[in-house]
Design a protein around this motif. Structure first.
Motif, PDB file in Angstrom:
ATOM      1  N   HIS A  80       4.772   9.477 -13.100  1.00 22.78           N
ATOM      2  CA  HIS A  80       4.557   9.363 -11.668  1.00 22.78           C
ATOM      3  C   HIS A  80       3.056   9.517 -11.442  1.00 22.78           C
ATOM      4  O   HIS A  80       2.501  10.588 -11.671  1.00 22.78           O
ATOM      5  N   ILE A  81       2.424   8.438 -11.000  1.00 21.61           N
ATOM      6  CA  ILE A  81       0.966   8.399 -10.944  1.00 21.61           C
ATOM      7  C   ILE A  81       0.491   8.009  -9.555  1.00 21.61           C
ATOM      8  O   ILE A  81       0.981   7.020  -8.982  1.00 21.61           O
ATOM      9  N   VAL A  82      -0.450   8.771  -9.043  1.00 23.02           N
ATOM     10  CA  VAL A  82      -1.132   8.392  -7.809  1.00 23.02           C
ATOM     11  C   VAL A  82      -2.301   7.511  -8.226  1.00 23.02           C
ATOM     12  O   VAL A  82      -3.222   7.961  -8.935  1.00 23.02           O
ATOM     13  N   ALA A  83      -2.236   6.244  -7.822  1.00 26.80           N
ATOM     14  CA  ALA A  83      -3.255   5.272  -8.225  1.00 26.80           C
ATOM     15  C   ALA A  83      -3.760   4.551  -6.986  1.00 26.80           C
ATOM     16  O   ALA A  83      -3.134   4.553  -5.936  1.00 26.80           O
ATOM     17  N   GLY A  84      -4.848   3.878  -7.140  1.00 29.93           N
ATOM     18  CA  GLY A  84      -5.406   3.142  -6.020  1.00 29.93           C
ATOM     19  C   GLY A  84      -6.810   2.661  -6.328  1.00 29.93           C
ATOM     20  O   GLY A  84      -7.159   2.497  -7.500  1.00 29.93           O
ATOM     21  N   PRO A  85      -7.638   2.413  -5.334  1.00 24.18           N
ATOM     22  CA  PRO A  85      -7.414   2.807  -3.928  1.00 24.18           C
ATOM     23  C   PRO A  85      -6.655   1.725  -3.161  1.00 24.18           C
ATOM     24  O   PRO A  85      -6.619   0.591  -3.602  1.00 24.18           O
ATOM     25  N   PRO A  86      -6.078   2.069  -1.998  1.00 24.42           N
ATOM     26  CA  PRO A  86      -5.938   3.449  -1.514  1.00 24.42           C
ATOM     27  C   PRO A  86      -4.933   4.212  -2.358  1.00 24.42           C
ATOM     28  O   PRO A  86      -4.058   3.591  -2.973  1.00 24.42           O
ATOM     29  N   PRO A  87      -5.009   5.519  -2.413  1.00 29.83           N
ATOM     30  CA  PRO A  87      -4.118   6.293  -3.279  1.00 29.83           C
ATOM     31  C   PRO A  87      -2.673   6.224  -2.813  1.00 29.83           C
ATOM     32  O   PRO A  87      -2.367   6.493  -1.659  1.00 29.83           O
ATOM     33  N   ARG A  88      -1.792   5.814  -3.739  1.00 27.89           N
ATOM     34  CA  ARG A  88      -0.370   5.747  -3.484  1.00 27.89           C
ATOM     35  C   ARG A  88       0.354   6.198  -4.738  1.00 27.89           C
ATOM     36  O   ARG A  88      -0.153   6.052  -5.850  1.00 27.89           O
ATOM     37  N   LEU A  89       1.552   6.711  -4.547  1.00 29.53           N
ATOM     38  CA  LEU A  89       2.360   7.168  -5.677  1.00 29.53           C
ATOM     39  C   LEU A  89       3.168   6.009  -6.240  1.00 29.53           C
ATOM     40  O   LEU A  89       3.877   5.310  -5.511  1.00 29.53           O
ATOM     41  N   TYR A  90       3.033   5.827  -7.568  1.00 30.45           N
ATOM     42  CA  TYR A  90       3.753   4.781  -8.256  1.00 30.45           C
ATOM     43  C   TYR A  90       4.522   5.384  -9.433  1.00 30.45           C
ATOM     44  O   TYR A  90       4.168   6.445  -9.949  1.00 30.45           O
ATOM     45  N   ASP A  91       5.524   4.621  -9.867  1.00 27.39           N
ATOM     46  CA  ASP A  91       6.333   4.994 -11.032  1.00 27.39           C
ATOM     47  C   ASP A  91       6.027   3.973 -12.124  1.00 27.39           C
ATOM     48  O   ASP A  91       6.367   2.792 -11.979  1.00 27.39           O
ATOM     49  N   TYR A  92       5.367   4.416 -13.201  1.00 25.31           N
ATOM     50  CA  TYR A  92       4.948   3.492 -14.251  1.00 25.31           C
ATOM     51  C   TYR A  92       5.754   3.713 -15.530  1.00 25.31           C
ATOM     52  O   TYR A  92       6.177   4.844 -15.831  1.00 25.31           O
ATOM     53  N   TRP A  93       5.906   2.616 -16.300  1.00 28.56           N
ATOM     54  CA  TRP A  93       6.624   2.651 -17.577  1.00 28.56           C
ATOM     55  C   TRP A  93       5.746   2.083 -18.683  1.00 28.56           C
ATOM     56  O   TRP A  93       4.985   1.142 -18.461  1.00 28.56           O
TER      57      TRP A  93
END
Length: 121
Positions: free
Chosen positions: A98-111
């Motif tokens: 579970h990573i906050v990435a961006g910009p703008p910062p948002r929460l994503y689910d990466y595999w």
């Protein structure tokens, strides 16, 4: 934007050990919980183990006492040390974060892309 790259899979005999790594890279603000899943042929993907950003861990009953998850927050890497491997541990192993990435910062689910672990009897 963000990539999870796994390494460390392979073929090992029953009773042996392997160490998987999964490194996150890209436009990362922060990483929360990280996990390892696995999927054996003909079966659904199952959760193996999780680790929070603070280091709290959880394990599936099938791997307790044999597998250890750890993480290095400085390098955005999660590890899975697998000992006393059994043929039933054979599967493709996937890391998840579970990573906050961006910009703008948002929460994503990466595999991750998955890495094959094969345990021979």
């Amino acid at each position: 934007q963000v990539q999870l790259v796994e390494s460390g899979g392979g073929l090992v005999r029953a009773g042996g050990s392997l160490r998987l790594s999964c490194a996150a890279s890209g436009s990362i603000f922060s990483i929360g919980a990280m996990a390892w899943y696995r999927q054996a042929p003909g079966k659904q993907r199952e959760l193996v183990t999780t680790i929070t950003s603070g280091g709290t861990t959880n394990y599936a009953d099938s791997v307790k006492g044999r597998f250890t998850i750890s993480r290095d927050n400085a390098s955005n890497t999660v590890y899975l040390q697998m000992n006393s491997l059994k043929p039933e541990d054979t599967a493709v192993y996937y890391c998840n974060a579970h990573i906050v990435a961006g910009p703008p910062p948002r929460l994503y689910d990466y595999w991750g892309q998955g890495t094959q672990v094969t345990v021979s009897s």
